[in-house]
Scaffold this motif. Structure first.
Motif, PDB file in Angstrom:
ATOM      1  N   PRO A 176     -18.009 -32.924 -15.209  1.00  0.00           N
ATOM      2  CA  PRO A 176     -18.855 -33.533 -16.098  1.00  0.00           C
ATOM      3  C   PRO A 176     -20.242 -32.952 -15.655  1.00  0.00           C
ATOM      4  O   PRO A 176     -20.999 -33.060 -14.617  1.00  0.00           O
ATOM      5  N   CYS A 177     -20.881 -31.797 -16.485  1.00  0.00           N
ATOM      6  CA  CYS A 177     -22.356 -31.908 -17.163  1.00  0.00           C
ATOM      7  C   CYS A 177     -23.088 -31.847 -18.190  1.00  0.00           C
ATOM      8  O   CYS A 177     -22.415 -31.471 -19.489  1.00  0.00           O
ATOM      9  N   LEU A 178     -24.229 -31.813 -18.885  1.00  0.00           N
ATOM     10  CA  LEU A 178     -25.057 -31.828 -19.722  1.00  0.00           C
ATOM     11  C   LEU A 178     -25.479 -30.306 -20.259  1.00  0.00           C
ATOM     12  O   LEU A 178     -25.886 -29.824 -18.859  1.00  0.00           O
ATOM     13  N   LEU A 179     -25.454 -29.819 -20.857  1.00  0.00           N
ATOM     14  CA  LEU A 179     -26.005 -28.382 -21.401  1.00  0.00           C
ATOM     15  C   LEU A 179     -26.390 -29.126 -22.460  1.00  0.00           C
ATOM     16  O   LEU A 179     -26.109 -29.189 -23.325  1.00  0.00           O
ATOM     17  N   ILE A 180     -27.892 -28.064 -22.763  1.00  0.00           N
ATOM     18  CA  ILE A 180     -28.777 -28.145 -23.963  1.00  0.00           C
ATOM     19  C   ILE A 180     -28.811 -26.533 -24.128  1.00  0.00           C
ATOM     20  O   ILE A 180     -29.403 -25.327 -23.465  1.00  0.00           O
ATOM     21  N   ASP A 181     -28.845 -26.531 -25.427  1.00  0.00           N
ATOM     22  CA  ASP A 181     -29.553 -24.804 -26.116  1.00  0.00           C
ATOM     23  C   ASP A 181     -30.387 -25.183 -25.883  1.00  0.00           C
ATOM     24  O   ASP A 181     -30.992 -25.709 -27.084  1.00  0.00           O
ATOM     25  N   LEU A 182     -30.921 -23.841 -25.782  1.00  0.00           N
ATOM     26  CA  LEU A 182     -32.551 -24.018 -25.472  1.00  0.00           C
ATOM     27  C   LEU A 182     -33.001 -23.164 -26.694  1.00  0.00           C
ATOM     28  O   LEU A 182     -34.262 -24.239 -26.962  1.00  0.00           O
ATOM     29  N   GLU A 183     -32.368 -22.809 -26.981  1.00  0.00           N
ATOM     30  CA  GLU A 183     -32.934 -21.452 -28.878  1.00  0.00           C
ATOM     31  C   GLU A 183     -32.808 -23.058 -30.363  1.00  0.00           C
ATOM     32  O   GLU A 183     -33.746 -23.665 -30.616  1.00  0.00           O
ATOM     33  N   ILE A 184     -31.297 -23.724 -30.178  1.00  0.00           N
ATOM     34  CA  ILE A 184     -31.659 -24.964 -30.912  1.00  0.00           C
ATOM     35  C   ILE A 184     -32.115 -25.762 -30.590  1.00  0.00           C
ATOM     36  O   ILE A 184     -33.058 -27.043 -31.679  1.00  0.00           O
ATOM     37  N   LEU A 185     -32.653 -26.449 -29.341  1.00  0.00           N
ATOM     38  CA  LEU A 185     -33.441 -27.678 -29.051  1.00  0.00           C
ATOM     39  C   LEU A 185     -35.283 -27.111 -29.470  1.00  0.00           C
ATOM     40  O   LEU A 185     -35.462 -27.783 -30.566  1.00  0.00           O
ATOM     41  N   ALA A 186     -35.177 -25.693 -29.509  1.00  0.00           N
ATOM     42  CA  ALA A 186     -36.842 -25.263 -29.241  1.00  0.00           C
ATOM     43  C   ALA A 186     -37.111 -25.763 -32.039  1.00  0.00           C
ATOM     44  O   ALA A 186     -37.841 -25.659 -31.654  1.00  0.00           O
ATOM     45  N   SER A 187     -35.887 -25.008 -31.650  1.00  0.00           N
ATOM     46  CA  SER A 187     -35.279 -25.193 -33.182  1.00  0.00           C
ATOM     47  C   SER A 187     -35.617 -26.334 -33.885  1.00  0.00           C
ATOM     48  O   SER A 187     -36.541 -26.842 -35.053  1.00  0.00           O
ATOM     49  N   ASN A 188     -34.940 -26.577 -33.160  1.00  0.00           N
ATOM     50  CA  ASN A 188     -35.137 -28.862 -33.210  1.00  0.00           C
ATOM     51  C   ASN A 188     -36.622 -29.248 -33.659  1.00  0.00           C
ATOM     52  O   ASN A 188     -37.074 -29.644 -34.413  1.00  0.00           O
TER      53      ASN A 188
END
Length: 394
Positions: A42-54
């Protein structure tokens, strides 16, 4: 600010790597997509576009509310994300432990609030170089805690800013607002201490189930801080900082309430708890856990993500989490490395080897269990994000 040693190894900064030493092997290429066999689970994924928008959205909210933004870094524990928040307008960051403060300072973050009672010589000794360097604000809810800070200030040769913690209803740490004047004046009289403000955390907002009730918690939060401010003013103590507001309650607070600073944390990634609390929408959840199906039967599947990855946190609405794209999915149980789940949709039956993304319940704890995350952009892995302060719980 000096480069005085902090007592920990300086973390490798997140972001583009520097030149490799002569003779060093080239780094392994980033996996291309979520199905790339080089990507282990298992690994952690971060959606970069959603992060930037948040990050942008919360900074805009703070600006509209005319309050300063000091994000709580215990959610992401990442220098990469902290810098994003500062670049978007945050005035500093908040941490929960000395270890997190050490990592953030070593990574170049200059304005840090430690929102926790720091007790014991071991922790105070570690704080000494940080306080001597400046830019650290501490929190106390008793004279006894503040006396330790006073000794620290004398050793550091600095006056230390301290926030008095007020209980706005969570009944964890903090004092009642009507005791603020008495206790605050005693703390302010200690040598080396400047009582610069007050702080609260209305974490009991998580106990609410209806949006009007969450807003009512925020209104109580504001009223409590107004009462404490009045008590301190009667003692001749004027405050520079009135700090409140989590991801859940911050949208209901403004400068008109007497609040000067908000400290949301979860908003950077969001999770199913913030979704339940009306603090985000489904498309604003940036973090997921990628897992592999390791066993499958007619009525359930087993993922390679158990409670060491997803945590044991659960809610009535979402249980231990949901499998993305399978809204009727449900985890039957978690053991250390196994997540046993039903899909609830025979048309979407999963097979051994399939990969799924799990929407987490409490992302702050999930992040702390990882050393790194994969930043995903438009379905492809764009970067590795270090979780610099993972496992820094003291």
């Amino acid at each position: 600010m000096s480069s005085q040693a902090t007592g920990v190894d300086a973390p490798t900064p997140s972001g583009p790597p520097g030149p490799l030493p002569a003779g060093a092997p080239a780094p392994a290429p980033l996996p291309g997509g979520l199905g790339d066999p080089r990507l282990d689970t298992p690994c952690l994924l971060i959606d970069l576009e959603i992060l930037a928008s948040n990050v942008t959205r919360m900074a805009a909210l703070a600006s509209r509310s005319r309050v300063r933004l000091r994000p709580h870094a215990k959610t992401h524990k990442s220098l990469r994300v902290a810098r994003m928040q500062l670049d978007a307008g945050a005035t500093g960051i908040c941490v929960a432990t000395v270890g997190e403060a050490e990592i953030m300072r070593a990574g170049g973050i200059e304005d840090i609030l430690v929102a926790y009672n720091i007790v014991g010589e071991a922790k105070l000794t570690r704080l000494l170089p940080l306080c001597a360097d400046g830019g650290i604000t501490l929190t106390a809810d008793s004279v006894e805690v503040a006396e330790g800070y006073s000794r620290l200030a004398m050793s550091a040769g600095r006056t230390l800013p301290v926030l008095l913690e007020i209980d706005s209803g969570m009944k964890r740490t903090g004092i009642p607002p009507d005791a603020a004047g008495t206790i605050g004046s005693k703390i302010a009289a200690l040598p080396g201490i400047e009582l610069t403000g007050i702080l609260t955390h209305a974490g009991h907002a998580h106990d609410m189930t209806a949006q009007p009730d969450i807003e009512a918690v925020a209104r109580d939060e504001a009223m409590t801080m107004q009462q404490a401010t009045e008590q301190l003013s009667r003692q001749g103590i004027e405050l520079q900082v009135v700090s409140a507001g989590s991801t859940i309650t911050a949208p209901y607070l403004t400068a008109g309430d007497g609040i000067t600073e908000i400290r949301p944390g979860t908003y950077a990634f969001n999770d199913l708890r913030t979704l339940e609390m009306y603090a985000c929408t489904p498309d604003q959840i940036a973090a997921t856990i990628l897992a592999t199906v390791v066993s499958a039967s007619q009525d359930h599947v087993v993922l390679d993500a158990g409670n060491k990855t997803l945590t044991m946190t659960s809610t009535l609405q979402h249980g231990h989490g949901k499998i993305k794209g399978h809204p009727r999915s449900s985890f039957l149980r978690l053991s250390e490395e196994h997540g046993v789940a039903t899909i609830g949709d025979t048309a979407g039956r999963l097979r051994v080897g399939d990969r799924v993304e799990v929407l987490p319940i409490h992302i702050c704890v999930c992040v702390d269990l990882q050393q790194e995350a994969y930043g995903v952009s438009r379905g492809s892995i764009a970067e590795v994000i270090r979780i610099d302060a993972a496992r820094r719980s003291r």
